[in-house]
Scaffold this motif. Sequence first.
Motif, PDB file in Angstrom:
ATOM      1  N   PHE A 103     -33.430 -39.450 -62.369  1.00 19.31           N
ATOM      2  CA  PHE A 103     -34.573 -39.754 -61.190  1.00 19.31           C
ATOM      3  C   PHE A 103     -35.904 -39.968 -61.856  1.00 19.31           C
ATOM      4  CE2 PHE A 103     -31.940 -37.437 -57.979  1.00 19.31           C
ATOM      5  CZ  PHE A 103     -32.083 -38.445 -56.815  1.00 19.31           C
ATOM      6  N   CYS A 104     -36.224 -39.161 -62.761  1.00 20.75           N
ATOM      7  CA  CYS A 104     -37.584 -39.069 -63.374  1.00 20.75           C
ATOM      8  C   CYS A 104     -37.675 -40.280 -64.307  1.00 20.75           C
ATOM      9  CB  CYS A 104     -37.816 -37.572 -64.235  1.00 20.75           C
ATOM     10  SG  CYS A 104     -39.592 -37.631 -64.866  1.00 20.75           S
ATOM     11  N   ARG A 105     -38.903 -40.783 -64.440  1.00 20.18           N
ATOM     12  CA  ARG A 105     -39.189 -41.815 -65.249  1.00 20.18           C
ATOM     13  C   ARG A 105     -39.278 -41.967 -66.500  1.00 20.18           C
ATOM     14  NH1 ARG A 105     -44.657 -45.386 -63.958  1.00 20.18           N
ATOM     15  NH2 ARG A 105     -45.367 -43.298 -64.987  1.00 20.18           N
ATOM     16  N   LYS A 106     -39.544 -40.400 -66.805  1.00 20.64           N
ATOM     17  CA  LYS A 106     -39.889 -40.256 -68.267  1.00 20.64           C
ATOM     18  C   LYS A 106     -39.058 -39.029 -68.898  1.00 20.64           C
ATOM     19  CE  LYS A 106     -44.610 -41.560 -68.537  1.00 20.64           C
ATOM     20  NZ  LYS A 106     -46.165 -41.009 -68.917  1.00 20.64           N
ATOM     21  N   ARG A 107     -38.766 -38.784 -70.107  1.00 22.11           N
ATOM     22  CA  ARG A 107     -37.929 -38.053 -70.576  1.00 22.11           C
ATOM     23  C   ARG A 107     -38.894 -36.853 -71.389  1.00 22.11           C
ATOM     24  NH1 ARG A 107     -32.517 -40.340 -72.546  1.00 22.11           N
ATOM     25  NH2 ARG A 107     -32.546 -38.500 -73.766  1.00 22.11           N
ATOM     26  N   PHE A 108     -38.316 -35.647 -71.377  1.00 24.97           N
ATOM     27  CA  PHE A 108     -39.062 -34.628 -71.714  1.00 24.97           C
ATOM     28  C   PHE A 108     -38.597 -33.602 -72.861  1.00 24.97           C
ATOM     29  CE2 PHE A 108     -41.145 -36.034 -67.835  1.00 24.97           C
ATOM     30  CZ  PHE A 108     -42.751 -36.213 -68.270  1.00 24.97           C
ATOM     31  N   GLU A 109     -37.497 -33.871 -73.137  1.00 22.75           N
ATOM     32  CA  GLU A 109     -36.550 -32.902 -73.966  1.00 22.75           C
ATOM     33  C   GLU A 109     -36.862 -32.929 -75.319  1.00 22.75           C
ATOM     34  OE1 GLU A 109     -35.640 -35.976 -73.293  1.00 22.75           O
ATOM     35  OE2 GLU A 109     -33.950 -36.732 -74.536  1.00 22.75           O
TER      36      GLU A 109
ATOM     37  N   TYR B 240     -32.075 -32.519 -65.533  1.00 19.27           N
ATOM     38  CA  TYR B 240     -32.022 -31.174 -66.361  1.00 19.27           C
ATOM     39  C   TYR B 240     -32.113 -31.438 -67.718  1.00 19.27           C
ATOM     40  CZ  TYR B 240     -29.755 -27.328 -68.442  1.00 19.27           C
ATOM     41  OH  TYR B 240     -29.344 -26.283 -69.196  1.00 19.27           O
ATOM     42  N   PHE B 241     -31.135 -32.316 -68.247  1.00 18.65           N
ATOM     43  CA  PHE B 241     -31.149 -32.414 -69.653  1.00 18.65           C
ATOM     44  C   PHE B 241     -32.273 -32.895 -70.190  1.00 18.65           C
ATOM     45  CE2 PHE B 241     -26.461 -32.920 -69.104  1.00 18.65           C
ATOM     46  CZ  PHE B 241     -25.853 -31.607 -69.336  1.00 18.65           C
ATOM     47  N   CYS B 242     -33.042 -33.722 -69.768  1.00 22.56           N
ATOM     48  CA  CYS B 242     -34.252 -34.504 -70.202  1.00 22.56           C
ATOM     49  C   CYS B 242     -35.534 -33.550 -69.865  1.00 22.56           C
ATOM     50  CB  CYS B 242     -34.628 -35.884 -69.657  1.00 22.56           C
ATOM     51  SG  CYS B 242     -33.191 -36.967 -70.241  1.00 22.56           S
ATOM     52  N   SER B 243     -35.238 -32.277 -69.389  1.00 17.96           N
ATOM     53  CA  SER B 243     -36.336 -31.324 -68.894  1.00 17.96           C
ATOM     54  C   SER B 243     -37.498 -31.918 -68.085  1.00 17.96           C
ATOM     55  CB  SER B 243     -36.897 -30.867 -70.321  1.00 17.96           C
ATOM     56  OG  SER B 243     -35.936 -30.318 -71.157  1.00 17.96           O
TER      57      SER B 243
ATOM     58  N   THR C  11     -23.814 -28.988 -60.823  1.00 12.22           N
ATOM     59  CA  THR C  11     -24.715 -27.774 -61.349  1.00 12.22           C
ATOM     60  C   THR C  11     -24.333 -27.185 -62.252  1.00 12.22           C
ATOM     61  OG1 THR C  11     -23.518 -26.158 -59.862  1.00 12.22           O
ATOM     62  CG2 THR C  11     -25.405 -27.199 -58.762  1.00 12.22           C
ATOM     63  N   LYS C  12     -23.054 -27.630 -62.997  1.00 10.94           N
ATOM     64  CA  LYS C  12     -22.397 -26.831 -64.119  1.00 10.94           C
ATOM     65  C   LYS C  12     -22.125 -28.070 -65.100  1.00 10.94           C
ATOM     66  CE  LYS C  12     -22.052 -23.084 -62.659  1.00 10.94           C
ATOM     67  NZ  LYS C  12     -23.485 -22.234 -62.507  1.00 10.94           N
TER      68      LYS C  12
ATOM     69  N   ARG D  80     -35.190 -27.269 -72.027  1.00  3.24           N
ATOM     70  CA  ARG D  80     -36.545 -27.148 -72.830  1.00  3.24           C
ATOM     71  C   ARG D  80     -37.987 -26.489 -71.648  1.00  3.24           C
ATOM     72  NH1 ARG D  80     -40.981 -30.619 -75.200  1.00  3.24           N
ATOM     73  NH2 ARG D  80     -41.275 -29.718 -77.032  1.00  3.24           N
ATOM     74  N   ALA D  81     -37.723 -27.015 -70.578  1.00  3.45           N
ATOM     75  CA  ALA D  81     -38.923 -26.542 -69.601  1.00  3.45           C
ATOM     76  C   ALA D  81     -38.716 -25.260 -69.249  1.00  3.45           C
ATOM     77  CB  ALA D  81     -39.004 -27.472 -68.597  1.00  3.45           C
ATOM     78  N   GLY D  82     -37.524 -24.620 -69.478  1.00  2.77           N
ATOM     79  CA  GLY D  82     -37.006 -23.217 -69.018  1.00  2.77           C
ATOM     80  C   GLY D  82     -36.443 -23.071 -67.661  1.00  2.77           C
ATOM     81  N   LEU D  83     -36.025 -24.402 -67.127  1.00  2.00           N
ATOM     82  CA  LEU D  83     -35.321 -24.453 -66.011  1.00  2.00           C
ATOM     83  C   LEU D  83     -33.898 -24.761 -66.045  1.00  2.00           C
ATOM     84  CD1 LEU D  83     -37.921 -27.437 -64.693  1.00  2.00           C
ATOM     85  CD2 LEU D  83     -37.951 -24.875 -63.998  1.00  2.00           C
ATOM     86  N   SER D  84     -33.235 -23.897 -65.104  1.00  2.00           N
ATOM     87  CA  SER D  84     -31.959 -24.043 -64.966  1.00  2.00           C
ATOM     88  C   SER D  84     -31.411 -25.397 -63.968  1.00  2.00           C
ATOM     89  CB  SER D  84     -31.048 -22.651 -64.288  1.00  2.00           C
ATOM     90  OG  SER D  84     -31.615 -22.744 -63.110  1.00  2.00           O
ATOM     91  N   THR D  85     -30.014 -25.746 -64.137  1.00  2.00           N
ATOM     92  CA  THR D  85     -29.619 -26.688 -63.143  1.00  2.00           C
ATOM     93  C   THR D  85     -29.755 -26.197 -61.787  1.00  2.00           C
ATOM     94  OG1 THR D  85     -27.493 -25.863 -63.448  1.00  2.00           O
ATOM     95  CG2 THR D  85     -27.890 -27.772 -64.678  1.00  2.00           C
ATOM     96  N   GLU D  86     -29.605 -25.046 -61.555  1.00  2.00           N
ATOM     97  CA  GLU D  86     -29.766 -24.260 -60.130  1.00  2.00           C
ATOM     98  C   GLU D  86     -31.161 -24.611 -59.616  1.00  2.00           C
ATOM     99  OE1 GLU D  86     -28.208 -22.704 -62.555  1.00  2.00           O
ATOM    100  OE2 GLU D  86     -26.241 -22.649 -61.547  1.00  2.00           O
TER     101      GLU D  86
END
Length: 184
Positions: free
Chosen positions: A60-66, A102-105, A153-154, A164-170
């Motif tokens: 979804f997100c336009r940018k990557r942050f990982e 999620y992978f791109c934070s 979710t897995k 990297r943002a400290g967020l889980s898939t959940e």
Amino acid sequence: IPGSNGTAATVESKYKGLPWVILGDSFSDASNSHPKWYPTTRDITGLVIAQNYGTGGMRFCRKRFETSDEGTEDNYSIIPNLANYDFSGAKVITISLGINDYFCSSPIIEPQGDYGSNFDVDTFTGAIEYTLNYIYTHLSGGDVPLIVLSTPTKSTNMAGGVNRAGLSTEDYVENMRKICDKWG
């Protein structure tokens, strides 16, 4: 619905024969080797795939942050691709994205839930809301289709369960639920 032999059972469905548009990542990409979810959904519901826009790596997100190179843009956001998708006649649209966010934070914010807002497409939330707003405002008359959001979710390559943002898939799934609640 599981069948008695462990396979999906077909059921008479109110969706039988209705045109279906799929947006998604590698799990929706017909040319990718990942296991596919949509044949089972098609078999159970009777939906007819009008278009499958599944693309490996899509988010979804336009940018990557990982990485340390914060805010890198590339071609894997759904945002610039929306104008290329044909939603005409669709009665059901599934959007199965989120694991690559999620992978791109991708950052998560609280949903706005307002049509026509100035959505922050550099966040997971804003990019989803922008996508929904785009679809709703670019439909060519007729009934509004059922739009279903989903994300896995897995994943086999999650390092420690948080990005990297400290967020889980959940966290991404819960944010998606909030968006769905706000958007109806």
